[in-house]
Motif scaffolding. Structure first.
Motif, PDB file in Angstrom:
ATOM      1  N   UNK A   9      94.047  63.394 104.712  1.00 43.53           N
ATOM      2  CA  UNK A   9      94.418  63.587 106.123  1.00 43.53           C
ATOM      3  C   UNK A   9      93.795  64.864 106.663  1.00 43.53           C
ATOM      4  N   UNK A  10      93.883  65.924 105.906  1.00 50.46           N
ATOM      5  CA  UNK A  10      93.284  67.197 106.336  1.00 50.46           C
ATOM      6  C   UNK A  10      91.772  67.066 106.482  1.00 50.46           C
ATOM      7  N   UNK A  11      91.152  66.294 105.607  1.00 53.00           N
ATOM      8  CA  UNK A  11      89.708  66.084 105.680  1.00 53.00           C
ATOM      9  C   UNK A  11      89.329  65.369 106.964  1.00 53.00           C
ATOM     10  N   UNK A  12      90.078  64.337 107.328  1.00 54.16           N
ATOM     11  CA  UNK A  12      89.794  63.635 108.582  1.00 54.16           C
ATOM     12  C   UNK A  12      89.984  64.543 109.788  1.00 54.16           C
ATOM     13  N   UNK A  13      91.060  65.308 109.782  1.00 55.78           N
ATOM     14  CA  UNK A  13      91.343  66.173 110.926  1.00 55.78           C
ATOM     15  C   UNK A  13      90.327  67.303 111.054  1.00 55.78           C
ATOM     16  N   UNK A  14      89.646  67.634 109.969  1.00 62.62           N
ATOM     17  CA  UNK A  14      88.651  68.713 110.005  1.00 62.62           C
ATOM     18  C   UNK A  14      87.288  68.216 110.464  1.00 62.62           C
ATOM     19  N   UNK A  15      87.107  66.900 110.624  1.00 63.00           N
ATOM     20  CA  UNK A  15      85.829  66.376 111.090  1.00 63.00           C
ATOM     21  C   UNK A  15      85.534  66.859 112.509  1.00 63.00           C
TER      22      UNK A  15
ATOM     23  N   UNK B  67      83.076  64.749 117.597  1.00 60.44           N
ATOM     24  CA  UNK B  67      82.133  63.655 117.847  1.00 60.44           C
ATOM     25  C   UNK B  67      82.141  62.630 116.735  1.00 60.44           C
ATOM     26  N   UNK B  68      82.187  63.094 115.481  1.00 61.19           N
ATOM     27  CA  UNK B  68      82.214  62.172 114.352  1.00 61.19           C
ATOM     28  C   UNK B  68      83.537  61.430 114.287  1.00 61.19           C
ATOM     29  N   UNK B  69      84.616  62.126 114.663  1.00 64.75           N
ATOM     30  CA  UNK B  69      85.944  61.518 114.607  1.00 64.75           C
ATOM     31  C   UNK B  69      86.070  60.341 115.557  1.00 64.75           C
ATOM     32  N   UNK B  70      85.339  60.391 116.669  1.00 62.89           N
ATOM     33  CA  UNK B  70      85.498  59.383 117.709  1.00 62.89           C
ATOM     34  C   UNK B  70      84.628  58.160 117.517  1.00 62.89           C
TER      35      UNK B  70
END
Length: 230
Positions: free
Chosen positions: A217-223, A226-229
């Protein structure tokens, strides 16, 4: 890049029945983790597939779109059924998420960014009322992390969701004497979705642990945004 570990050692969770107890009544202990998970942000979670959409029922009986529960936040999503008592099945998923929920709620950087979703394999038995009872305090608590307990109006609406997630389930041809609910067999899977509704990890029994989930979860939130979307 980290290869999805859940696809390596998945265990078959064959369900048995116990009637409509609350999840806390059949919760399994979370086993100790036999390795040290990599630090958040030191690896990348690949985009596996888009989560499907469809019609679902909230535990209050309201008709909703599944996409409302799979987008906008990082989501841990799982298929369950309320009468599963297999220690390595649905009760383990519940216990793991319950433990993780408390950690997230006491971590300011994670508050409001994560949700849990549990949806039933068996809409005939697991009505919205049954799902609300199963969820217990977790289903009613809206002050902390949102945990939604969903079902569907029937197999026709459930089938494309199972297919879209690649979640298998089987029904035993013969029920034990005196048992009303079906005996279901399924491979335990918990899905990690990013805020765009894309599956980024799939956990099996071997890797379903609060420490692993928290780091992912922390890894995803640290993206980067632009990559997250994507």
């Amino acid at each position: 890049m980290r290869v999805a570990p859940a696809l390596l050692g998945a265990l078959l969770a064959l369900a048995t029945c116990a009637g409509g107890a609350a999840a806390a009544d059949v919760a399994a202990p979370v086993p100790a983790l036999g390795f040290v998970p990599p630090a958040p942000g030191s690896y990348r979670l690949e985009r596996i597939m888009r989560a499907p959409d469809g019609i679902v029922l909230e535990s209050d009986g309201s008709v909703r779109r599944l996409a409302e529960f799979t987008t906008g936040k990082v989501t841990l999503f799982s298929f369950i059924y309320t009468y599963c008592t297999d220690a390595k099945g649905c009760p383990l998923a519940y216990a793991t998420l319950h433990s993780l929920k408390r950690t997230i709620e006491t971590t300011p950087a994670l508050r409001g960014k994560v949700r849990f979703v549990s949806i039933s394999f068996d809409p005939e038995y697991d009505t919205p009322v049954a799902m609300r009872s199963y969820g217990g305090a977790e289903a009613r608590d809206r002050r902390g992390l949102d945990w939604h307990f969903l079902t569907t109006r029937g197999g026709r609406e459930l089938a494309p969701l199972l297919g879209g997630f690649g979640q298998d389930v089987s029904v035993a041809a013969i029920r034990p004497p005196g048992q009303r609910a079906p005996v279901l067999g399924h491979m335990l899977k918990v899905y990690l979705l990013d805020a765009s509704g894309t599956v980024r990890e799939i956990y099996s029994t071997s890797f379903l642990h609060p420490a692993v989930l928290l780091n992912d979860i922390r890894t995803l939130l640290a993206e980067p945004a632009g990559k997250r979307a994507r």
